[in-house]
Design an enzyme around this catalytic site. Structure first.
Site, PDB file in Angstrom:
ATOM      1  N   LYS A  39      -4.288   8.537  24.535  1.00 45.58           N
ATOM      2  CA  LYS A  39      -4.517   9.772  23.767  1.00 45.58           C
ATOM      3  C   LYS A  39      -4.403  11.002  24.668  1.00 45.58           C
ATOM      4  CE  LYS A  39      -5.260   8.069  19.618  1.00 45.58           C
ATOM      5  NZ  LYS A  39      -4.203   8.164  18.598  1.00 45.58           N
TER       6      LYS A  39
ATOM      7  N   TYR B 189      -7.015   3.267  25.607  1.00 41.61           N
ATOM      8  CA  TYR B 189      -7.080   4.183  24.455  1.00 41.61           C
ATOM      9  C   TYR B 189      -7.202   5.639  24.920  1.00 41.61           C
ATOM     10  CZ  TYR B 189      -8.299   6.082  19.862  1.00 41.61           C
ATOM     11  OH  TYR B 189      -8.313   6.820  18.696  1.00 41.61           O
TER      12      TYR B 189
ATOM     13  N   ARG C   9       0.834  -1.215   0.000  1.00 40.89           N
ATOM     14  CA  ARG C   9       0.000   0.000   0.000  1.00 40.89           C
ATOM     15  C   ARG C   9       0.866   1.262   0.000  1.00 40.89           C
ATOM     16  NH1 ARG C   9      -5.339   0.544   3.321  1.00 40.89           N
ATOM     17  NH2 ARG C   9      -6.422  -1.385   2.853  1.00 40.89           N
TER      18      ARG C   9
ATOM     19  N   SER D 184      -4.184  12.600  18.182  1.00 36.42           N
ATOM     20  CA  SER D 184      -4.829  12.175  19.412  1.00 36.42           C
ATOM     21  C   SER D 184      -6.288  11.845  19.088  1.00 36.42           C
ATOM     22  CB  SER D 184      -4.694  13.304  20.439  1.00 36.42           C
ATOM     23  OG  SER D 184      -5.362  13.002  21.627  1.00 36.42           O
TER      24      SER D 184
HETATM   25  N1  LIG Z   1     -10.990   7.352  12.479  1.00 40.85           N
HETATM   26  C1  LIG Z   1     -11.401   7.887  13.617  1.00 40.85           C
HETATM   27  O1  LIG Z   1     -12.621   7.975  13.895  1.00 40.85           O
HETATM   28  C2  LIG Z   1     -10.377   8.437  14.587  1.00 40.85           C
HETATM   29  C3  LIG Z   1     -10.834   9.312  15.588  1.00 40.85           C
HETATM   30  C4  LIG Z   1      -9.916   9.851  16.481  1.00 40.85           C
HETATM   31  C5  LIG Z   1      -8.580   9.520  16.378  1.00 40.85           C
HETATM   32  N2  LIG Z   1      -8.172   8.647  15.409  1.00 40.85           N
HETATM   33  C6  LIG Z   1      -6.734   8.313  15.356  1.00 40.85           C
HETATM   34  O2  LIG Z   1      -6.271   8.573  14.043  1.00 40.85           O
HETATM   35  C7  LIG Z   1      -5.094   7.807  13.796  1.00 40.85           C
HETATM   36  C8  LIG Z   1      -5.155   7.203  12.412  1.00 40.85           C
HETATM   37  O3  LIG Z   1      -6.224   6.267  12.377  1.00 40.85           O
HETATM   38  P1  LIG Z   1      -7.194   6.135  11.121  1.00 40.85           P
HETATM   39  O4  LIG Z   1      -8.529   6.594  11.565  1.00 40.85           O
HETATM   40  O5  LIG Z   1      -6.591   6.755   9.914  1.00 40.85           O
HETATM   41  O6  LIG Z   1      -7.256   4.545  11.013  1.00 40.85           O
HETATM   42  P2  LIG Z   1      -6.863   3.534   9.806  1.00 40.85           P
HETATM   43  O7  LIG Z   1      -7.513   3.961   8.552  1.00 40.85           O
HETATM   44  O8  LIG Z   1      -7.184   2.190  10.356  1.00 40.85           O
HETATM   45  O9  LIG Z   1      -5.278   3.716   9.677  1.00 40.85           O
HETATM   46  C9  LIG Z   1      -4.419   3.328  10.706  1.00 40.85           C
HETATM   47  C10 LIG Z   1      -2.990   3.419  10.237  1.00 40.85           C
HETATM   48  O10 LIG Z   1      -2.122   3.050  11.336  1.00 40.85           O
HETATM   49  C11 LIG Z   1      -1.184   2.087  10.859  1.00 40.85           C
HETATM   50  N3  LIG Z   1      -0.775   1.179  11.935  1.00 40.85           N
HETATM   51  C12 LIG Z   1      -1.566   0.502  12.814  1.00 40.85           C
HETATM   52  N4  LIG Z   1      -0.822  -0.297  13.598  1.00 40.85           N
HETATM   53  C13 LIG Z   1       0.479  -0.130  13.195  1.00 40.85           C
HETATM   54  C14 LIG Z   1       1.715  -0.683  13.612  1.00 40.85           C
HETATM   55  N5  LIG Z   1       1.781  -1.625  14.572  1.00 40.85           N
HETATM   56  N6  LIG Z   1       2.857  -0.278  12.994  1.00 40.85           N
HETATM   57  C15 LIG Z   1       2.804   0.651  12.000  1.00 40.85           C
HETATM   58  N7  LIG Z   1       1.658   1.213  11.560  1.00 40.85           N
HETATM   59  C16 LIG Z   1       0.508   0.822  12.155  1.00 40.85           C
HETATM   60  C17 LIG Z   1      -1.938   1.319   9.753  1.00 40.85           C
HETATM   61  O11 LIG Z   1      -0.996   0.777   8.833  1.00 40.85           O
HETATM   62  P3  LIG Z   1      -0.635  -0.780   8.647  1.00 40.85           P
HETATM   63  O12 LIG Z   1      -1.851  -1.583   9.048  1.00 40.85           O
HETATM   64  O13 LIG Z   1      -0.291  -0.893   7.187  1.00 40.85           O
HETATM   65  O14 LIG Z   1       0.546  -1.006   9.532  1.00 40.85           O
HETATM   66  C18 LIG Z   1      -2.698   2.456   9.088  1.00 40.85           C
HETATM   67  O15 LIG Z   1      -1.891   3.093   8.135  1.00 40.85           O
HETATM   68  C19 LIG Z   1      -4.997   6.820  14.956  1.00 40.85           C
HETATM   69  O16 LIG Z   1      -4.006   7.221  15.848  1.00 40.85           O
HETATM   70  C20 LIG Z   1      -6.373   6.875  15.606  1.00 40.85           C
HETATM   71  O17 LIG Z   1      -6.315   6.557  16.972  1.00 40.85           O
HETATM   72  C21 LIG Z   1      -9.035   8.108  14.511  1.00 40.85           C
END
Ligand SMILES: NC(=O)c1ccc[n+]([C@@H]2O[C@H](COP(=O)([O-])OP(=O)(O)OC[C@H]3O[C@@H](n4cnc5c(N)ncnc54)[C@H](OP(=O)(O)O)[C@@H]3O)[C@@H](O)[C@H]2O)c1
Length: 255
Positions: free
Chosen positions: A157, A153, A38, A138
């Site tokens: 954060k 979690y 990816r 966060s």
């Molecule tokens: N979406 C929401 O509603 C929301 C709300 C508040 C905060 N957040 C925060 O936003 C951030 C990004 O999340 P997202 O919403 O974009 O979710 P997502 O679409 O699931 O993306 C998560 C990303 O984190 C990477 N990741 C997860 N575990 C990993 C590991 N062990 N090593 C390296 N990379 C890792 C994944 O890549 P690989 O799987 O390829 O490693 C992916 O690129 C997170 O910190 C989350 O807590 C999200």
């Protein structure tokens, strides 16, 4: 001016949107996540569309030496990281006792230790050059009190919020800005994880944000030197309520 940005979790969601937004500003990129295919696909797309240089580092941030290995790799390539986006993350559900210790150690490694380690490793160069930008992703959940089934979690954060705030105060006079962005529900792959699909179906439309808007808010706030930013009117209202309602009442309401 052309800078180099390192983004963790760039293979999906907010990280991918950060990569697109920073490439559109003409910045070179270092993309980090586990799914190398990816990352390579995104790298090729951004190289051809934006003409920027993109380096891919496939790395599991849950590994103990991940941050040091990433740093050694960028050093050996002669890359100076001016912008660091600590974005990689995921959620955990279920009772604390239902998962083995290793699950929590790895979770804290990804969500907290890797953020602190990458910030520490790249900060020195930023301070020396008199320019740096750090964005820590966060969540609006950082303002929630602890509740059963939501282990670690919210705490992880909220640590990012206080870490960003204290670090910004320490280094702003060296030209380095540090910002924690606290999004609410955002359309990414985050809620495709096991245990989150039901919540995804039940959350009303008005509570969702698009990744591109969240990312733009984060980049603009960081540029201005804002320490903590909450994107979206509803999320700001929610955070205000969470910080205003007495802790004991909030705990009862959430229970
Ligand atoms: N979406 C929401 O509603 C929301 C709300 C508040 C905060 N957040 C925060 O936003 C951030 C990004 O999340 P997202 O919403 O974009 O979710 P997502 O679409 O699931 O993306 C998560 C990303 O984190 C990477 N990741 C997860 N575990 C990993 C590991 N062990 N090593 C390296 N990379 C890792 C994944 O890549 P690989 O799987 O390829 O490693 C992916 O690129 C997170 O910190 C989350 O807590 C999200």
């Amino acid at each position: 001016m052309n800078k180099t940005a390192l983004i963790t979790g760039a293979s999906a969601g907010l990280g991918k949107a950060f990569a697109a937004a920073l490439a559109a500003k003409g910045h070179d990129l270092v993309l980090v996540a586990r799914r190398e295919d990816r990352l390579n696909e995104l790298a090729n797309e951004l190289r051809s569309q934006q003409g920027v240089s993109v380096t891919v580092i496939a790395m599991d941030l849950g590994e103990l030496d991940a941050a040091q290995n990433i740093f050694s790799r960028t050093e050996s390539l002669g890359l100076c990281i001016d912008i660091l986006v600590n974005n990689a993350g995921y959620g955990l559900t279920g009772k604390f006792i239902s998962q083995p210790l290793g699950t929590y150690q790895k979770f804290l490694q990804v969500m907290v230790t890797s953020v602190v380690s990458l910030s520490r490793l790249y900060l020195e160069g930023m301070v020396d050059r008199g320019y740096g930008r750090i964005i820590n992703v966060s969540s609006v959940a950082s303002f929630l009190p602890g509740s059963s089934g939501n282990n670690l979690y919210t705490g992880a954060k909220s640590l990012l919020n206080s870490f960003s705030e204290t670090l910004h105060k320490e280094v702003k006079h060296n030209g380095v800005h540090v910002t924690a962005i606290c999004p609410g529900f955002t359309r990414t792959e985050f809620h495709d994880q096991e245990g989150f699909q039901k919540a995804k179906q039940n959350i009303p439309n008005f509570m969702w944000s698009e990744a591109e808007g969240v990312v733009q808010t984060a980049i603009d706030a960081n540029e201005k030197g804002t320490m903590i930013v909450i994107p979206g009117r509803f999320n700001r209202f929610l955070a205000f309520m969470l910080r205003t309602i007495p802790h004991s009442l909030l705990t009862k309401l959430l229970a």
